[in-house]
Design an enzyme around this catalytic site. Structure first.
Site, short mmCIF file in Angstrom:
data_model
loop_
_atom_site.label_atom_id
_atom_site.label_comp_id
_atom_site.label_asym_id
_atom_site.label_seq_id
_atom_site.Cartn_x
_atom_site.Cartn_y
_atom_site.Cartn_z
N HIS A 138 5.36 32.77 -5.63
CA HIS A 138 4.15 32.56 -6.45
C HIS A 138 3.20 33.75 -6.20
CE1 HIS A 138 1.25 30.51 -8.82
NE2 HIS A 138 0.76 29.64 -7.95
N ASP A 180 2.29 40.02 -11.46
CA ASP A 180 2.27 40.62 -10.12
C ASP A 180 2.93 41.99 -10.07
OD1 ASP A 180 0.93 38.43 -8.93
OD2 ASP A 180 2.80 37.30 -8.98
N ARG A 225 -8.13 32.37 -9.17
CA ARG A 225 -7.47 31.10 -9.52
C ARG A 225 -8.44 29.91 -9.42
NH1 ARG A 225 -2.06 29.94 -11.04
NH2 ARG A 225 -2.47 31.83 -12.19
N SER A 259 -0.01 26.55 -7.62
CA SER A 259 -1.41 26.45 -7.14
C SER A 259 -2.22 25.47 -7.99
CB SER A 259 -2.08 27.83 -7.12
OG SER A 259 -1.90 28.51 -8.34
N ARG A 264 -0.44 39.47 -19.17
CA ARG A 264 -1.30 39.90 -18.05
C ARG A 264 -0.78 41.21 -17.48
NH1 ARG A 264 -0.79 34.59 -14.43
NH2 ARG A 264 1.38 35.09 -14.88
N ARG A 276 1.49 9.89 -8.99
CA ARG A 276 2.53 9.28 -8.15
C ARG A 276 3.79 9.13 -8.99
NH1 ARG A 276 6.65 7.46 -5.56
NH2 ARG A 276 6.25 6.28 -3.66
N HIS A 294 10.11 34.59 -14.55
CA HIS A 294 9.06 33.56 -14.63
C HIS A 294 9.70 32.23 -14.98
CE1 HIS A 294 5.30 31.53 -15.65
NE2 HIS A 294 4.75 32.43 -14.87
N1 AMX Z 1 15.09 38.87 -9.29
C1 AMX Z 1 16.32 38.40 -8.96
N2 AMX Z 1 16.76 37.18 -9.27
C2 AMX Z 1 15.93 36.41 -10.00
C3 AMX Z 1 14.67 36.85 -10.42
C4 AMX Z 1 14.26 38.12 -10.02
N3 AMX Z 1 13.04 38.60 -10.31
N4 AMX Z 1 14.07 35.86 -11.13
C5 AMX Z 1 14.95 34.83 -11.16
N5 AMX Z 1 16.06 35.16 -10.47
C6 AMX Z 1 17.21 34.32 -10.16
C7 AMX Z 1 16.73 33.10 -9.38
O1 AMX Z 1 16.55 33.42 -8.00
C8 AMX Z 1 17.83 32.10 -9.64
O2 AMX Z 1 18.91 32.44 -8.81
P1 AMX Z 1 19.81 31.30 -8.11
O3 AMX Z 1 20.45 30.56 -9.24
O4 AMX Z 1 20.77 32.06 -7.27
O5 AMX Z 1 18.87 30.43 -7.33
C9 AMX Z 1 18.22 32.44 -11.09
O6 AMX Z 1 17.76 33.78 -11.33
C10 AMX Z 1 17.59 31.52 -12.11
O7 AMX Z 1 16.17 31.51 -11.90
P2 AMX Z 1 15.17 31.31 -13.14
O8 AMX Z 1 15.42 29.97 -13.72
O9 AMX Z 1 15.22 32.48 -14.05
O10 AMX Z 1 13.75 31.39 -12.41
P3 AMX Z 1 12.96 30.21 -11.71
O11 AMX Z 1 12.18 29.48 -12.74
O12 AMX Z 1 13.81 29.41 -10.82
O13 AMX Z 1 11.95 31.05 -10.78
C11 AMX Z 1 10.45 32.83 -10.28
C12 AMX Z 1 10.87 31.77 -11.31
C13 AMX Z 1 9.16 33.48 -10.74
C14 AMX Z 1 10.20 32.14 -8.95
C15 AMX Z 1 11.59 33.87 -10.18
O14 AMX Z 1 11.72 34.56 -11.40
C16 AMX Z 1 11.36 34.88 -9.05
O15 AMX Z 1 11.73 34.61 -7.91
N6 AMX Z 1 10.72 36.07 -9.36
C17 AMX Z 1 10.37 37.02 -8.34
C18 AMX Z 1 9.13 36.58 -7.60
C19 AMX Z 1 7.89 36.70 -8.49
O16 AMX Z 1 7.67 37.70 -9.15
N7 AMX Z 1 7.04 35.66 -8.46
C20 AMX Z 1 5.77 35.67 -9.18
C21 AMX Z 1 5.77 34.78 -10.40
C22 AMX Z 1 4.40 34.76 -11.04
C23 AMX Z 1 3.40 34.09 -10.17
O17 AMX Z 1 3.50 32.90 -9.89
N8 AMX Z 1 2.43 34.80 -9.67
#
Ligand code: AMX
Length: 469
Positions: free
Chosen positions: A305, A406, A432, A275, A360, A452, A351
């Site tokens: 997100h 979250d 935000r 965002s 948080r 860019r 994360h």
């Molecule tokens: N549950 C299961 N698997 C997870 C996970 C979770 N909570 N968090 C990460 N992983 C997995 C990823 O999907 C990825 O799998 P892949 O290799 O098969 O694609 C692997 O672990 C490596 O990911 P990462 O490097 O640890 O995370 P990232 O930086 O790619 O993604 C995030 C970060 C937040 C998107 C991810 O942890 C996630 O999907 N969490 C659940 C959704 C969530 O809570 N989002 C909110 C984040 C905070 C916010 O922005 N508000």
């Protein structure tokens, strides 16, 4: 008279040594209650600082980029300037050098200073200026936002005509886009205003937009969940969060305190998150602040997100229906494993930057321990906190097995009767705006150019990698 307030906690002093607060405690803060005037004083200093930095170190390398980083969502690539906050992987967010517990101590409170949680108005002042505001300065922001809160009729009509199956985040983003009829920046730009004054118009739009967001958000809420009943009028003597709660239809004093905390802690998370980065990127094309922030909100609406706060409550509700009152470790572990085996992520965990429990999350947990220790859903969240990190570590994929913001927010909201989980991300979005807009003001004040970066196709990256061997 110096407005700097000191916090005499040794823990606070210690953490400042590790991660020094930017300029606070070094420079005397301004006593003016006019935020624009204070910014006008600060901006030339920052401009000089950047010119001097670039003159001295402009061609120094500050990092390396590997192919894995490029294909891995640009993780760890240093490439953005964001003055408002910095995220430490272990410690969590610091707003202008101050951690969340520190902000809870030092920022002005609601109820004429007698409240428990910081006023988001004070946090906005801090994000904009790097200075801890006085109560008077934070109250001046409340007053200013109350004056600017009215919506143009066409936005009200548009919101009232949306179908009830349009997600609240789509309504929110569309409402913000349509508010750009009010943009002072867009008008000034088409009138040919000089680049040096851009920030002043972005400031005006930011103040107007932040003032209007609770009304937009409340109309959406009342249309969807309260039979379209009208929102109450803004009370000019009250703060931003109080008025937001009142327009939504909540008058519980603890809920209002929760809202102050919620709107403070969701505000900013440095510049690379979807965002904030989107708002900054779109703003770099000199799209006005309404268009830039609406774009950011479309990113916040993604399940990885901001929508994760909705996903968490959907998931918790399913777990609760299945396990009833049996929060045994075995049951919890089964649920987490089954979710992972079905190919879903555990919402609210993991994360991209953080590597420890999100502060948080911790501050919301502390609020819950004080106000709702016996709430069944809070107990479920606590039980999951005990087992989920271990399961994620055992699975071995997520780099961060700990909960993020979250994982906790929905539990607090549902306790006070806000059970409409589809709506939660809209509240995240209102908060935000504080971070995205304070950053956007600085983007234009520093004269940052259109963004860019360079992209290549895969064969070109192969060539680049081979020639780098
Ligand atoms: N549950 C299961 N698997 C997870 C996970 C979770 N909570 N968090 C990460 N992983 C997995 C990823 O999907 C990825 O799998 P892949 O290799 O098969 O694609 C692997 O672990 C490596 O990911 P990462 O490097 O640890 O995370 P990232 O930086 O790619 O993604 C995030 C970060 C937040 C998107 C991810 O942890 C996630 O999907 N969490 C659940 C959704 C969530 O809570 N989002 C909110 C984040 C905070 C916010 O922005 N508000």
């Amino acid at each position: 008279m110096s407005m700097i307030r000191t916090v005499a906690s040794s823990a606070l002093q210690q953490s400042k040594v590790l991660f020094p607060a930017v300029s606070i405690g070094v420079r005397n803060a301004s006593s003016s209650t006019n935020l624009k005037d204070v910014l006008a004083d600060l901006i030339p200093e920052k401009q000089k600082e950047v010119v001097a930095l670039r003159k001295e170190y402009g061609n120094k390398k500050v990092g390396e980029v590997t192919l894995d980083m490029i294909y891995g969502g640009m993780r760890g690539i240093k490439g953005l300037v964001t003055e408002t906050s910095v995220l430490d992987p272990d410690e969590g967010i610091r707003f202008r050098g101050y951690s969340i517990p520190e902000c809870q101590k030092i920022l002005p409170k609601g109820n004429a200073g007698k409240g428990e949680e910081p006023l988001p108005e004070g946090l906005f002042w801090l994000l904009c200026t790097g200075q801890v505001p006085s109560q008077e300065q934070a109250d001046a922001i409340s007053e200013e936002w109350n004056k600017r809160a009215a919506l143009p009729n066409h936005v009200i009509t548009m919101l009232n005509n949306f179908p009830s199956n349009l997600h609240p985040m789509s309504q929110f983003s569309a409402g913000i886009t349509a508010l750009n009829s009010e943009s002072k920046f867009a008008k000034a730009y088409s009138d040919g205003v000089k680049k040096a004054s851009y920030w002043e118009y972005v400031y005006e739009d930011s103040m107007d937009m932040i003032a209007k967001l609770p009304t937009v958000a409340s109309i959406i809420y009342r249309n969807l969940y309260r039979d379209g009943t009208a929102v109450t009028a803004i009370d000019n003597k009250k703060d931003w969060s109080w008025n937001f709660c009142s327009m939504l239809g909540y008058d519980n004093a603890d809920f209002i305190e929760l809202m102050r905390m919620y709107l403070t802690i969701h505000s900013d998370h440095e510049g690379g998150n979807v965002s904030a980065h989107t708002t900054h990127l779109v703003g770099s094309a000199l799209s006005d602040p309404y268009l830039s922030f609406a774009a950011g909100m479309n990113g916040l609406a993604g399940p990885l997100h901001g929508l994760a706060n909705q996903e968490v409550l959907v998931w918790l509700t399913k777990v609760q229906e299945d396990v009833g009152k049996d929060f045994s470790e075995e049951k919890m572990r089964d649920w987490v494993w089954n979710t992972l085996k079905s190919g879903q992520v555990i919402p609210g965990y993991g994360h991209a930057v953080l590597r420890k429990t999100d502060p948080r999350y911790t501050c919301q947990r502390e609020f819950a321990l004080r106000k709702l220790p016996n709430d069944p859903l809070f107990k479920l969240v606590s039980a999951l906190y005990k087992v989920t990190p271990d399961v994620l570590i055992e699975q071995g994929k997520a780099k961060n097995p700990w909960p993020n913001v979250d994982a906790h927010s929905g539990v607090l909201l549902q306790y006070y009767g806000m059970t409409e989980m589809n709506y939660y991300t809209v509240m995240f979005g209102v908060s935000r705006a504080l971070g995205c807009m304070s950053s956007l003001i600085w983007d234009r004040a520093m004269g940052l150019p259109i963004e860019r970066p360079k992209s290549f196709d895969t064969p070109s990256y192969r060539k680049l990698a081979e020639s780098a061997k």
